[in-house]
Design an enzyme around this catalytic site. Structure first.
Site, short mmCIF file in Angstrom:
data_model
loop_
_atom_site.label_atom_id
_atom_site.label_comp_id
_atom_site.label_asym_id
_atom_site.label_seq_id
_atom_site.Cartn_x
_atom_site.Cartn_y
_atom_site.Cartn_z
N PRO A 72 0.81 -1.22 0.00
CA PRO A 72 0.00 0.00 0.00
C PRO A 72 0.84 1.26 0.00
CG PRO A 72 -0.98 -1.61 1.44
CD PRO A 72 0.33 -2.19 0.98
N CYS A 73 0.35 2.24 -0.75
CA CYS A 73 1.15 3.41 -1.07
C CYS A 73 0.73 4.67 -0.33
CB CYS A 73 1.06 3.69 -2.57
SG CYS A 73 -0.64 4.02 -3.12
N GLN A 74 -0.24 4.59 0.59
CA GLN A 74 -0.75 5.81 1.19
C GLN A 74 0.33 6.63 1.89
OE1 GLN A 74 -2.18 2.91 1.26
NE2 GLN A 74 -4.37 3.07 0.90
N PHE A 76 3.21 7.23 0.87
CA PHE A 76 4.10 7.92 -0.07
C PHE A 76 3.36 8.68 -1.15
CE2 PHE A 76 5.57 3.48 0.75
CZ PHE A 76 6.32 3.79 1.87
N SER A 77 2.08 8.38 -1.37
CA SER A 77 1.32 8.96 -2.47
C SER A 77 1.09 10.44 -2.26
CB SER A 77 -0.02 8.24 -2.62
OG SER A 77 -0.83 8.91 -3.55
#
Length: 387
Positions: A72-74, A76-77
């Site tokens: 999951p990228c939250q 870094f997004s």
């Protein structure tokens, strides 16, 4: 590569699964926590992915040759808070780290958002890189950034891919992956369409009215290539904006100058489209990102976004994202169908799409692109033969 076993972490609907099977892989474990994605995974692969990896002990995971994960990228997004991490504890990357430490699979294939590269001044990438090297993996010195359009797939979707080989399985000192040179606007978005966009995908009368107004705008102004967002509420405004942030001052000045250059036409435009004041506020903003490649908004690919209405060239679609801004095919006055979203992510024709369209769009927006993963993993596996 000969037959191999892989695990599919943060599995979503199995983009890694499809890519690995095409290369001869057998999935021996999958982990996902979203109930809708779990159902889609089960329907397509006959496999239960309903395991929270944070609750699964590493010794309970079957032995495998390849660890895949679009973690999951939250953190870094750009769409999230960009918190990132100082070390891996408390993050989902830690789950990958502990599994690698226990099982020591020969290969790793990971994916994340483009912003991972620059997040926290590059520190996030340095932490991930250092951890993988500590575990004995040879990885590329820089993260790989690749988009489907580089393989001729008409979607602009840059993502970071982290590939690695366990050092004891290779004689290589450096890991170099070849990727095609990025060339935008050389693809054809129309080849992704299946011609089955029925009435349920047609834009609303209100949306057509809004887009007609902006098409009239584009037909009448003096410069067709606009390098800034158009804010119609600024055209006739006279308030002092000198204390606003400099970036905003610049946009306001450009909008007011555009109005003054085109005043007779725009006054008539406001009169013709007197319902502008009834538009949703974000629909009074407009971004033309099609250059001089098309003459009319209806020839392009359109999105209703929080920042305004955006028009792009008909050569490639914008990145599918989990937040649903479903692209509109201008020349057909309809939205992309879930099957066409599957095409953009390179899922096979026999893939069973979730029956809930909103869930389907979200799932494809969250997925990796199958062909990009296959292209990169195939090279990685070939390099692993140098033992």
């Amino acid at each position: 590569m000969e037959k191999f076993k892989f695990i599919d972490l943060f599995a979503g609907i199995g983009g890694f699964h499809v890519a690995m099977e095409k290369l001869g892989g057998e999935c021996v474990f999958a982990s996902e926590i979203n109930k809708f994605s779990i159902a889609t995974y089960q329907e397509n692969y006959g496999m239960d992915a309903g395991f929270d990896i944070c609750q699964v002990a590493e010794e309970e995971i079957p032995a495998h040759d390849v660890l895949c994960g679009g973690f999951p990228c939250q953190a870094f997004s750009k769409a999230g808070k960009q918190a990132g991490f100082v070390d891996t504890r408390g993050t989902l990357f830690f789950e990958i780290e502990r599994i690698l430490k226990f099982h020591r699979p020969k290969y790793i294939v990971l994916e994340n958002v483009r912003n991972l590269v620059s997040h926290d001044g590059g520190n996030t990438w340095r932490v991930i890189s250092a951890k993988l090297k500590e575990l004995g993996y040879l990885i590329t010195e820089s993260p790989i950034i690749m988009s489907p359009h580089q393989l001729g797939i008409p979607q602009l979707r840059e993502r970071v891919y982290i590939l690695g080989i366990l050092k004891e399985h290779t004689l290589l000192d450096t890991l170099i992956i070849d990727i095609p040179t990025p060339v935008k606007h050389k693809t054809n978005a129309k080849k992704m369409l299946d011609g089955k966009g029925g009435d349920e995908y047609r834009i609303s009368d209100y949306e057509e009215m809004v887009l007609d107004a902006w098409d009239d705008f584009m037909q009448g102004i003096d410069k067709k290539v606009i390098g800034f967002p158009v804010w119609s509420e600024e055209f006739r405004a006279t308030y002092d904006y000198s204390k606003l942030p400099l970036w905003k001052q610049g946009f306001i000045a450009k909008n007011r100058e555009l109005y003054q250059r085109n005043k007779p036409f725009l006054d008539g435009w406001f009169k013709k489209h007197d319902n502008l004041e009834k538009f949703v506020p974000t629909h009074t903003k407009f971004e033309w990102q099609a250059g001089d490649s098309i003459k009319s908004l209806w020839e392009g690919i359109i999105q209703f976004r929080p920042s305004g209405i955006r028009v792009k060239r008909p050569t490639e679609f914008p990145a599918l994202v989990a937040m649903v801004h479903i692209p509109i095919i201008g020349w057909e006055k309809r939205r992309l169908t879930p099957r066409e979203a599957a095409n953009l992510q390179s899922f096979p024709k026999n893939f069973k799409i979730n029956s809930n369209p909103q869930q389907a769009y979200k799932q494809f927006g969250n997925s990796v692109n199958v062909e990009v993963v296959k292209f990169l993993a195939d090279q990685l596996f070939q390099l692993g033969k140098n033992t």
